[in-house]
Design a protein around this motif. Structure first.
Motif, PDB file in Angstrom:
ATOM      1  N   TYR A 143      43.583  32.898  30.109  1.00  0.00           N
ATOM      2  CA  TYR A 143      42.932  32.032  30.248  1.00  0.00           C
ATOM      3  C   TYR A 143      42.201  31.632  28.408  1.00  0.00           C
ATOM      4  CZ  TYR A 143      43.096  30.097  34.353  1.00  0.00           C
ATOM      5  OH  TYR A 143      43.410  29.435  35.974  1.00  0.00           O
ATOM      6  N   ASN A 145      43.513  33.716  25.768  1.00  0.00           N
ATOM      7  CA  ASN A 145      44.528  33.655  25.288  1.00  0.00           C
ATOM      8  C   ASN A 145      44.944  32.312  24.802  1.00  0.00           C
ATOM      9  OD1 ASN A 145      45.012  36.208  24.492  1.00  0.00           O
ATOM     10  ND2 ASN A 145      46.817  36.514  26.230  1.00  0.00           N
ATOM     11  N   GLU A 146      44.399  31.275  25.827  1.00  0.00           N
ATOM     12  CA  GLU A 146      45.359  29.347  25.947  1.00  0.00           C
ATOM     13  C   GLU A 146      43.613  28.975  24.805  1.00  0.00           C
ATOM     14  OE1 GLU A 146      45.447  27.699  29.035  1.00  0.00           O
ATOM     15  OE2 GLU A 146      47.341  29.348  29.938  1.00  0.00           O
ATOM     16  N   GLU A 148      41.739  30.982  22.489  1.00  0.00           N
ATOM     17  CA  GLU A 148      42.204  31.665  20.707  1.00  0.00           C
ATOM     18  C   GLU A 148      42.882  31.293  20.210  1.00  0.00           C
ATOM     19  OE1 GLU A 148      43.929  35.288  18.934  1.00  0.00           O
ATOM     20  OE2 GLU A 148      43.277  36.177  21.567  1.00  0.00           O
ATOM     21  N   ASN A 149      44.456  30.363  21.238  1.00  0.00           N
ATOM     22  CA  ASN A 149      45.857  29.677  20.207  1.00  0.00           C
ATOM     23  C   ASN A 149      44.881  28.951  20.275  1.00  0.00           C
ATOM     24  OD1 ASN A 149      47.125  31.940  20.957  1.00  0.00           O
ATOM     25  ND2 ASN A 149      47.935  30.930  22.784  1.00  0.00           N
ATOM     26  N   SER A 150      44.609  28.052  20.787  1.00  0.00           N
ATOM     27  CA  SER A 150      43.822  26.274  20.469  1.00  0.00           C
ATOM     28  C   SER A 150      42.809  26.765  19.315  1.00  0.00           C
ATOM     29  CB  SER A 150      43.123  25.276  21.301  1.00  0.00           C
ATOM     30  OG  SER A 150      42.072  25.804  21.809  1.00  0.00           O
ATOM     31  N   THR A 151      41.724  27.512  19.042  1.00  0.00           N
ATOM     32  CA  THR A 151      40.892  27.671  18.088  1.00  0.00           C
ATOM     33  C   THR A 151      42.052  28.109  16.831  1.00  0.00           C
ATOM     34  OG1 THR A 151      40.582  29.612  18.548  1.00  0.00           O
ATOM     35  CG2 THR A 151      39.271  28.383  19.519  1.00  0.00           C
ATOM     36  N   SER A 152      43.230  28.967  16.781  1.00  0.00           N
ATOM     37  CA  SER A 152      43.559  29.479  15.871  1.00  0.00           C
ATOM     38  C   SER A 152      44.487  27.793  15.109  1.00  0.00           C
ATOM     39  CB  SER A 152      44.809  30.264  15.504  1.00  0.00           C
ATOM     40  OG  SER A 152      45.911  29.807  16.682  1.00  0.00           O
ATOM     41  N   ILE A 153      45.263  26.607  15.994  1.00  0.00           N
ATOM     42  CA  ILE A 153      45.541  26.010  15.478  1.00  0.00           C
ATOM     43  C   ILE A 153      44.459  24.838  14.778  1.00  0.00           C
ATOM     44  CG2 ILE A 153      45.803  23.347  16.065  1.00  0.00           C
ATOM     45  CD1 ILE A 153      47.251  25.710  18.454  1.00  0.00           C
ATOM     46  N   LYS A 156      43.004  26.855  10.975  1.00  0.00           N
ATOM     47  CA  LYS A 156      44.036  27.230  10.376  1.00  0.00           C
ATOM     48  C   LYS A 156      44.059  28.047   8.771  1.00  0.00           C
ATOM     49  CE  LYS A 156      49.152  26.075  11.368  1.00  0.00           C
ATOM     50  NZ  LYS A 156      49.927  23.948  11.494  1.00  0.00           N
TER      51      LYS A 156
END
Length: 157
Positions: A143, A145-146, A148-153, A156
């Motif tokens: 969870y 990791n998910e 972190e992926n959304s915050t990196s989007i 950007k």
């Protein structure tokens, strides 16, 4: 001129680059009575080679007669071994090598061994039950990791 040629041939001979014709020239030169003084040390070696070349093997080589082996006796021995095997193989060998004559006795022994294995297996699974907690922790990391992926989007660069 001849001496210069012989010295070149000697150098080639020492390097292993001469052909048979050149080696024969060297042998002929060193078989003469007069040899250059600085090449005297090679004379005994080439004279030895000439002497060895003339040697021949003169002894008789005795040839042995091969004995003819009679294969009929092998088949007779094989039949005798098989007959003895069948005769002594018919005896009741139930208790040899830990085997059981009665099927019920074998079944009881197998079930007893399987129960013992099952007991030890259950003890082993209880010892590693904490691995379920590790699985829960790795799911939580998934969870993260998910997130972190959304915050990196969103952020950007």
């Amino acid at each position: 001129m001849v001496l210069d040629n012989i010295e070149k041939l000697l150098e080639k001979y020492e390097n292993g680059e001469t052909i048979l014709k050149e080696e024969q020239q060297l042998k002929n030169y060193f078989s003469q009575e007069t040899v250059a003084p600085h090449l005297e040390m090679y004379k005994p070696m080439f004279q030895y080679f000439l002497g060895n070349q003339k040697e021949q093997f003169t002894k008789d080589v005795p040839l042995k007669n091969k004995k003819i082996f009679n294969y009929k006796w092998i088949s007779v021995a094989a039949v005798a071994v098989l007959m003895l095997g069948f005769y002594f193989g018919q005896q009741d060998n139930c208790n040899d090598l830990g085997t059981y004559c009665e099927p019920e006795e074998a079944l009881n022994e197998v079930s007893k061994q399987l129960a013992m294995i099952s007991g030890h297996f259950n003890k082993g699974t209880q010892a590693v039950s904490y691995l379920g907690e590790v699985d829960k922790g790795t799911a939580t990391l998934g969870y993260l990791n998910e997130i972190e992926n959304s915050t990196s989007i969103i952020f950007k660069k």
